[in-house]
Scaffold this active site. Sequence first.
Site, PDB file in Angstrom:
ATOM      1  N   GLU A  40       9.837  -8.642   5.441  1.00 16.30           N
ATOM      2  CA  GLU A  40       9.745  -7.524   4.498  1.00 16.30           C
ATOM      3  C   GLU A  40      10.529  -6.325   5.013  1.00 16.30           C
ATOM      4  OE1 GLU A  40       6.069  -4.815   2.671  1.00 16.30           O
ATOM      5  OE2 GLU A  40       5.916  -5.707   4.667  1.00 16.30           O
ATOM      6  N   LYS A 110       6.295  -4.674  -5.195  1.00 17.72           N
ATOM      7  CA  LYS A 110       5.027  -4.873  -4.478  1.00 17.72           C
ATOM      8  C   LYS A 110       3.862  -4.161  -5.171  1.00 17.72           C
ATOM      9  CE  LYS A 110       3.215  -4.343   0.268  1.00 17.72           C
ATOM     10  NZ  LYS A 110       3.552  -3.752   1.599  1.00 17.72           N
ATOM     11  N   CYS A 147       3.572  -9.143   1.888  1.00 18.09           N
ATOM     12  CA  CYS A 147       2.782  -8.580   2.988  1.00 18.09           C
ATOM     13  C   CYS A 147       1.324  -8.289   2.626  1.00 18.09           C
ATOM     14  CB  CYS A 147       3.481  -7.334   3.530  1.00 18.09           C
ATOM     15  SG  CYS A 147       2.943  -6.894   5.210  1.00 18.09           S
TER      16      CYS A 147
END
Length: 262
Positions: A40, A110, A147
């Site tokens: 990431e 995200k 993540c």
Amino acid sequence: MIVAAGQFIVTPDWERNAKTCVALMQEAAQRHASLLVLPEALLARADDDPDLSVKSAQTLEGGFLALLIAESRRNTMTTVLTIHVPSSAGRAVNTLVALRAGEVIAHYEKLHLYDAFSIQESRLVDAGHQLPPLIEVDGLRVGLMTCYDLRFPELALTLALQGAELLALPAAWVRGPLKEHHWSTLIAARALDTTCYMVASGECGSRNIGLSRVVDPLGVTLAGASDQQQIIYADVNREHLLQVRGKLPVLENRRFAPPQLL
């Protein structure tokens, strides 16, 4: 098919980081990987400037991705990673991109920002508002996560209910007490929750733990990395996945309604 997870230490120099990504892509392609997951926030990172990733944000048409897209034209491998993309003055969106054959075939902003353990990602990063898409890689349907998404089983379950058979997770998992335990436990848990394969790549270095993993639908680790730069490989098999789902039909046995995005 062969899947790979590559990890390295992100530097403050985006061109150097892009060249490292290209080298990892070349190595994975030489090993005939169909899917490569990289970490990431790969544009830039510095221990003395926690905001550098956002300060270095580039558009999807920027120089960083241009180098990776050029490399992706050399083969049919799918590469998944995240970068920061500018959203407004001084702010960015943590954006996952999937590359194949010289194109960005999918992207995802995200959803879950890392506002935990004394870190506040939302201070400079805007959250996404849409579920990630599914992509197909050599006959397997792949769901995309980033993540901190790993801590929220609703997203993994939603992707599985939409047809995902493998979940790809770029990450930069920050070091700290019990964090390595959380990482390995959560990867296995999400695999078991969904009876999906998990391919998780973690950035390594002084700040982040590395420890990339490929885990099967029963939570068994097929390949695991140390905290050093490397690529790990595993063979994933749809027949095995279907056998697991036949014996452990958790997606069919559910008694709860599918999760909804708030």
